[in-house]
Write a protein that holds these residues in place. Structure first.
Motif, PDB file in Angstrom:
ATOM      1  N   ARG A  85       0.829  -1.203   0.000  1.00 17.94           N
ATOM      2  CA  ARG A  85       0.000   0.000   0.000  1.00 17.94           C
ATOM      3  C   ARG A  85       0.867   1.259   0.000  1.00 17.94           C
ATOM      4  N   THR A 108      -7.336   6.979  -5.704  1.00 21.12           N
ATOM      5  CA  THR A 108      -7.292   7.274  -4.260  1.00 21.12           C
ATOM      6  C   THR A 108      -7.465   6.027  -3.386  1.00 21.12           C
ATOM      7  N   MET A 109      -7.847   4.915  -3.990  1.00 22.04           N
ATOM      8  CA  MET A 109      -8.122   3.723  -3.182  1.00 22.04           C
ATOM      9  C   MET A 109      -6.946   3.322  -2.285  1.00 22.04           C
ATOM     10  N   PRO A 110      -5.689   3.260  -2.789  1.00 22.33           N
ATOM     11  CA  PRO A 110      -4.588   2.884  -1.890  1.00 22.33           C
ATOM     12  C   PRO A 110      -4.432   3.854  -0.721  1.00 22.33           C
ATOM     13  N   LEU A 111      -4.671   5.135  -0.976  1.00 21.57           N
ATOM     14  CA  LEU A 111      -4.548   6.126   0.102  1.00 21.57           C
ATOM     15  C   LEU A 111      -5.646   5.910   1.139  1.00 21.57           C
ATOM     16  N   GLU A 112      -6.858   5.684   0.647  1.00 29.10           N
ATOM     17  CA  GLU A 112      -7.977   5.503   1.587  1.00 29.10           C
ATOM     18  C   GLU A 112      -7.818   4.207   2.382  1.00 29.10           C
ATOM     19  N   LEU A 113      -7.293   3.176   1.733  1.00 29.00           N
ATOM     20  CA  LEU A 113      -7.024   1.927   2.471  1.00 29.00           C
ATOM     21  C   LEU A 113      -6.004   2.174   3.569  1.00 29.00           C
ATOM     22  N   ASP A 114      -5.205   3.216   3.373  1.00 29.81           N
ATOM     23  CA  ASP A 114      -4.176   3.524   4.362  1.00 29.81           C
ATOM     24  C   ASP A 114      -4.669   4.525   5.402  1.00 29.81           C
ATOM     25  N   GLY A 115      -5.941   4.884   5.335  1.00 28.21           N
ATOM     26  CA  GLY A 115      -6.507   5.731   6.378  1.00 28.21           C
ATOM     27  C   GLY A 115      -6.583   7.203   6.031  1.00 28.21           C
ATOM     28  N   VAL A 116      -6.241   7.571   4.805  1.00 23.96           N
ATOM     29  CA  VAL A 116      -6.345   8.977   4.418  1.00 23.96           C
ATOM     30  C   VAL A 116      -7.813   9.297   4.168  1.00 23.96           C
ATOM     31  N   GLY A 161       0.889   8.789  -3.649  1.00 23.89           N
ATOM     32  CA  GLY A 161       1.427   8.643  -2.299  1.00 23.89           C
ATOM     33  C   GLY A 161       2.945   8.696  -2.311  1.00 23.89           C
TER      34      GLY A 161
ATOM     35  N   ALA B   3       2.993  12.394  -5.745  1.00 22.86           N
ATOM     36  CA  ALA B   3       2.244  13.246  -4.815  1.00 22.86           C
ATOM     37  C   ALA B   3       2.655  12.874  -3.412  1.00 22.86           C
ATOM     38  N   HIS B   5       2.332  12.265   0.629  1.00 19.37           N
ATOM     39  CA  HIS B   5       1.309  11.761   1.546  1.00 19.37           C
ATOM     40  C   HIS B   5       1.097  12.789   2.645  1.00 19.37           C
ATOM     41  N   PRO B  19      -2.779   3.610  10.114  1.00 16.05           N
ATOM     42  CA  PRO B  19      -3.546   2.760  11.033  1.00 16.05           C
ATOM     43  C   PRO B  19      -3.575   1.322  10.508  1.00 16.05           C
ATOM     44  N   GLY B  22      -6.414   0.794   8.290  1.00 18.73           N
ATOM     45  CA  GLY B  22      -6.880   1.954   7.545  1.00 18.73           C
ATOM     46  C   GLY B  22      -7.995   2.722   8.213  1.00 18.73           C
ATOM     47  N   PRO B  25     -11.773   5.595   7.169  1.00 18.25           N
ATOM     48  CA  PRO B  25     -11.711   5.922   5.733  1.00 18.25           C
ATOM     49  C   PRO B  25     -11.576   4.681   4.864  1.00 18.25           C
ATOM     50  N   ALA B  26     -10.804   3.704   5.328  1.00 19.98           N
ATOM     51  CA  ALA B  26     -10.635   2.483   4.542  1.00 19.98           C
ATOM     52  C   ALA B  26     -11.950   1.718   4.456  1.00 19.98           C
ATOM     53  N   ILE B 294      -2.958  -3.572  -4.541  1.00 25.37           N
ATOM     54  CA  ILE B 294      -2.762  -2.178  -4.119  1.00 25.37           C
ATOM     55  C   ILE B 294      -2.752  -2.049  -2.598  1.00 25.37           C
ATOM     56  N   GLY B 295      -2.707  -3.188  -1.905  1.00 25.57           N
ATOM     57  CA  GLY B 295      -2.393  -3.123  -0.486  1.00 25.57           C
ATOM     58  C   GLY B 295      -3.547  -3.331   0.471  1.00 25.57           C
ATOM     59  N   GLN B 300      -9.727  -6.122   5.033  1.00 26.12           N
ATOM     60  CA  GLN B 300     -10.354  -5.236   4.044  1.00 26.12           C
ATOM     61  C   GLN B 300     -10.913  -6.033   2.869  1.00 26.12           C
TER      62      GLN B 300
END
Lengths: 247, 833
Positions: A85, A108-116, A161, B3, B5, B19, B22, B25-26, B294-295, B300
């Motif tokens: 991620r 944005t999915m990887p960022l959101e999975l990371d809590g953004v 990211g 970009a 973070h 977290p 996630g 938001p996740a 993608i992680g 999830q």
């Protein structure tokens, strides 16, 4: 400085007993930040296995994989997922965008999975699309985009990211030459920005974009070269595709 | 093109990760994707959505209807917690004492007045319409409440009886009254009465429109001890105080039963849902692989499908609630006359409805969890290639299945259908045992495939390879078939045997007086007239009338029943339900005629010292009530258990002639059980009612039991639909997972006929196995439960059984044949890969 990717004597065997297949044998490979490495070889040689192991999608049977200096073998499935991620971006031949999500949501999915938070992530996604010239297609779904546009969105998702390692499996395989060149230009540009890229390809012209070409045959890395600038370099006497090995 | 973070990150285990999973938001992002996929694929989810929506809708409407249908205590108690019935010559002093000891009270004074042309007197009652407890049992429909002694208000039925209307006058009890309004008991619409103004001063509660009251009801919220002290202080033994404590008339039990039934139905549907979600998981394998690259963590990844289940549940429960609510609003007004009380459509058990909706959401969520777990465990690289995981062998043991089945059957046999705990334990164990046989059955089918034709062989081996999935599907089909088979076998049991507690369409009960435990005091001549009238009517209908006798203690004085009839209280049996309260049912005498009619001989012979023969549960605590020696008599009496249900339409508790003699009781004919050779016609029932009305009798008949028939056919149809739904999903999944085999077969020259035969054989074999297991399982459970009364199962429901076998396997085979046959997509491309 820590290399984004390091493979140390990595082996991979599928199956057991007489049905065992050695897909990778003692592979060593280090990719430095800002470097683009192309991996070439015939079908079944182990290129894709090397890529999936490098990306922590599969575990090696032997050897070590280090991403940004972190040894993968000690990590749980979830830790490896978080590593992907944050540090690894994938680009596949058939785009692999998530159906049902718009272009910007895919990014944005990887960022959101990371809590953004969604709003912050969207800002970054839109900025990435802006750089790719796709700002006006931000809310389009994948099936409303052309092949080249989809691959650019996939590329943006792979790099959004802080990711510094880009793994691409035939990224232009489903594109026409014009779109393919555009995608390669973007990958090259990402490497100039400090990202490391590993590119699996059959296409010598594509490999010519790389700083270094690694050849895999029967699971072993048999050669590594630094091609001359331009695709024609691979066809010059002494080049790897003329049948004469060069070191 | 990079970009940055935003913000600093917490570190975990040395890695600068966000977290762990996630955070919110996740979850929002994953659920958003789930929702979008659900929207995109809604056509593929229609069957499942419709199934859950229908189940929730039916449960909402059913729960509302049952809750509203059950009689409310308000019709009897108003808002009070206790009702005391006072009568006899000391009424004024007792009413005064009640006002003093039990205050605040509401006094309802009764005086039966004769109605010209009718045997039944009309209850003329005086009640304060604005009393503290009366609101729930008295409502002004039109006009006004009576204000003076010359005024009354009538219920609709009383107005019909007297041919009176508001604004007119009517003669009652030798006096003329002005009718000033229309009233009703909203909690008991069948309550026929004329309402007079309450008396004033010392006349309050002791007189009705002038003359003295015959009896009075005292509504009070006083403590049980105060009521008991008041009851014990009664000076007149000839007029004992009867106390009724407010109960919910079984409403809570009925609500719980409906909720339990709805839960079981939804659990059944969850089996179908699990199969549907397995199909969804298979279809989304590649997308899940992408999310993995993608992680996304395992949690999830799981959330994608679990979220799909939850969203499906929310959607279906919402639609079901609206559908059920609308159906209930349409149904409610039509239910009032059947329920015999006014129904407020919005007075619903809201907490239970909320629980129901939560179950409606949780069911598909839980059903999605297992496929989601399996999905998340597939290695990302494998998921990316959309290759399904290798089938997992099922591990169910034949021994565990056999053990559970045997234990369940044993518990059912021992329960005699009356021990609730053993019944539930036995049922659950036996059903689980039969369901656990599914996986071994699949293995057996696969093992037997060697000599089968090619397509059947391939189909059976595919079932065996995917035995975890096909075993679960077979369990669902077994349950879907087993339930309607059991219902079809049980329905005739309830339709035809009086001995098990129900009146059949060939029977009716004729009672002397009403259903009170008080037999009207009749002269010998009047009693003979009643008997002659019954015999005459029975002979006219070609029926036989078995006289039913009850017992009474000659030392217990006569009393006035709640219906206003004076008579002899008969002995009852029952058990204690509270400090001063008993739940009782009338005791009939086990005369030789009754022994023959109700098949009591075996039980009586088996327990020669028994005083009571009954099918009531908790028989060991029963006592004989209503005798002079109350304290002695209220200790438990020797009781023998009768086979049969606890339903109350026909006699289910008998006093042996020995007990009658030993206790010095006397007997009186209390009614007749009439049995005709054929179903009674509507005209015959009407004639019976006319005869009863003319002779001071009451008649009870069963309806034509269309309800049971409807339940039987509805259950068969629902079971068939459920079984076919499970089959469609399972066969679809299995065949989807065997697409590569199909491609190979096609490439080697298999025609569409082969492909059709393969799918048809898969569906047919699974349906056949499910039907056989379901039918055998149902009969095993029933034979165990009715082991002491196998004759009850003598009626074989031929048509439903033929629908199940061979109907469902044939239908499944035909559907499989028709739906398959297309060439697999991307044949050449996948082969070249």
């Amino acid at each position: 400085m820590t290399a984004p990717l390091e493979l140390r004597g990595v082996s991979k065997t599928y199956g057991e007993g007489p049905a065992a297949v050695q897909a990778l044998i003692g592979a060593d490979l280090t990719v430095a930040a800002g470097e683009m490495v192309a991996v070439m070889g015939p079908s079944g040689s182990g290129k894709s296995t090397l890529l999936t192991i490098a990306g922590s999608l599969e575990e090696p049977t032997g050897g070590e994989v280090l991403i940004e200096g972190t040894v993968l073998s000690g990590l749980s499935r979830d830790d490896r997922a978080r590593l992907r991620r944050r540090h690894i971006g994938y680009v596949f031949q058939d785009f692999n965008l998530l159906a049902g999500l718009t272009a910007v949501e895919n990014i944005t999915m990887p960022l959101e999975l990371d809590g953004v938070r969604s709003r912050q992530a969207r800002r970054q996604g839109l900025a990435a699309l802006e750089e790719l010239g796709l700002a006006d297609r931000a809310d389009s779904f994948p099936d409303e985009l052309s092949g080249g546009q989809r691959q650019r969105v996939a590329l943006a998702r792979a790099l959004v990211g802080e990711r510094r390692l880009l793994l691409a499996d035939e990224p232009t395989g489903a594109l026409d030459s014009h779109s393919g060149e555009g995608v390669m230009r973007l990958i090259r540009s990402a490497c100039h920005g400090g990202a490391a890229a590993v590119l699996v390809t059959h296409d010598p012209q594509l490999a010519s974009w790389a700083d270094r070409v690694v050849f895999v045959r029967d699971g072993e890395i048999v050669d590594s070269t630094t091609p001359l600038p331009g695709p024609e370099s691979l066809l010059t006497p002494g080049g790897p595709l003329t049948g004469e090995e060069s070191r | 093109m990079t970009a940055t973070h935003p913000g600093p990150r917490p570190t975990t285990g040395g890695l600068p990760y966000g977290p762990r999973h996630g955070g919110l938001p996740a979850r929002v992002a994953v659920l958003r994707w789930s929702w979008r996929l659900l929207r995109r694929e809604w056509r593929r989810q229609v069957l499942l959505l419709a199934l859950i929506t229908t189940a929730v809708g039916a449960a909402v409407c059913g729960l509302a209807a049952v809750h509203a249908y059950v009689r409310t205590p308000a019709g009897t108690f108003g808002s009070a917690s206790q009702l005391l019935h006072l009568g006899g010559g000391t009424l004024p002093s007792r009413v005064a004492a009640a006002r003093k000891d039990l205050a605040p009270v509401d006094i309802v004074a009764h005086r039966p007045v004769p109605v010209p042309g009718s045997l039944d007197p009309l209850d003329l009652r005086a009640e304060d319409p604005h009393g503290p407890y009366g609101a729930g049992r008295l409502r002004l429909v039109s006009g006004r409440y009576p204000a003076g002694q010359g005024e009354i208000a009538l219920t609709a039925s009383a107005a019909d009886l007297l041919h009176a209307r508001t604004g007119g006058t009517v003669d009652l009890g030798g006096r003329r009254f002005a009718v000033v309004g229309r009233v009703e008991n909203p909690g008991l619409l069948g309550d026929t009465f004329a309402l007079a103004a309450p008396g004033t001063g010392s006349a309050a509660g002791t007189t009705v429109a002038g003359p003295a009251a015959a009896s009075a009801d005292v509504l009070t919220d006083a403590s049980a001890d105060a009521v008991d002290a008041f009851r014990r202080s009664a000076p007149d033994r000839a007029a004992p105080v009867m106390v009724q404590v407010r109960g919910d008339f079984g409403r809570a039990a009925a609500d719980t039963l409906i909720l339990a039934l709805a839960t079981v139905a939804l659990l059944l549907i969850s089996l179908v849902a699990a199969a549907a979600f397995a199909v969804v998981a298979q279809r989304r394998l590649r997308q899940i692989g992408m999310l993995g690259t993608i992680g996304a963590t395992d949690r999830q990844l799981r959330l994608v499908l679990v979220g799909h289940g939850t969203l499906t549940g929310v959607l279906a429960a919402g639609c079901g609630a609206v559908l059920g609510g609308a159906a209930w609003l349409a149904l409610a007004p039509h239910l009032e006359s059947a329920a015999d009380h006014r129904i407020d459509p919005l007075a619903l058990p809201w907490p239970l409805l909320a629980v129901l909706l939560v179950i409606g959401v949780l069911t598909p969520t839980a059903a999605a969890w297992w496929p989601a777990r399996a999905l998340a465990r597939i290695p990302t690289a494998q998921a990316l290639s959309a290759r399904p995981p290798r089938p997992v062998p099922a591990r169910q043991s034949v021994w565990a299945a056999a053990l559970l089945t045997a234990a369940g059957s044993g518990a059912l046999v021992a329960s005699h259908r009356t021990n609730g705990l053993l019944l539930v334990v036995g049922l659950v164990a036996a059903v689980l045992g039969v369901l656990l046989l599914s996986a071994p059955a699949v293995r057996l089918m696969a093992a037997a495939a060697a000599r089968a034709p090619f397509t059947t062989r391939v189909a059976l081996r595919d079932l065996g390879r995917h035995q975890a999935r096909s075993g679960a599907a077979l369990a669902a089909i077994t349950l879907a078939i087993g339930l309607p088979v059991a219902i079809s076998v049980l329905a005739p049991v309830n339709q035809h045997t009086a001995g098990t507690g129900n009146l059949s369409a060939r029977q009716l009960m004729i009672r002397s007086g009403d259903r009170d435990p008080v037999i009207p005091a009749l002269s010998a001549e009047a009693a003979r007239a009643q008997q002659a009238a019954v015999r005459k009517w029975a002979a006219g209908a070609g029926a036989t009338a078995v006289p039913l006798e009850m017992a009474y203690d000659p030392a217990v004085p006569r009393t006035t029943a709640q219906s206003g009839v004076e008579g002899q209280p008969v002995v009852e049996t029952g058990h204690r339900t509270g400090a001063n309260t008993w739940a009782g049912v009338p005791l009939y005498v086990a005369t030789p005629a009754a022994v023959r009619a109700f098949g009591l001989g075996t039980a009586a012979a088996a327990a020669p010292h028994a005083e009571i023969l009954t099918s009531m549960p908790g028989s060991e605590q029963l006592a004989v009530l209503g005798t002079e020696g109350r304290d002695r008599a209220r200790s438990a009496s020797p009781t023998a258990h009768l086979a049969g249900s606890a339903y109350t339409s026909v006699p289910r508790a008998f006093l042996t002639p020995g007990a009658v003699r030993a206790r010095g009781l006397r007997t009186v004919t209390a009614g007749w059980l009439v049995t005709a050779p054929h179903d009674l016609t509507g005209d015959q029932r009407a004639a019976a009612r006319d005869m009863a009305a003319l002779n001071g009798l009451s008649v009870e008949v069963r309806d034509r039991q269309d309800g049971l028939r409807t339940v039987r056919w509805a259950s068969v149809a629902a079971g068939a639909a459920l079984a076919l739904g499970v089959l469609a999903m399972t066969v679809g999944t299995l065949r989807a997972e065997s697409t590569d085999d199909l491609r190979t077969l096609t490439a080697t020259g298999a025609t569409s006929r082969t492909r059709r035969a393969l799918t048809a054989a898969t569906a047919g074999c699974l349906a056949l196995a499910g039907t056989v297991l379901g039918t055998l399982g149902a009969y095993l459970v029933l034979l165990s439960a009715f082991g002491d009364d196998l004759g009850s199962l003598g009626h074989v429901p031929v048509v439903p059984l033929l629908m199940a076998f061979p109907g469902i396997p044939l239908l499944a085979t035909a559907a499989g044949w028709l739906s398959a046959g297309r060439e697999p997509p991307g044949l050449a491309r996948r082969l070249l890969e």
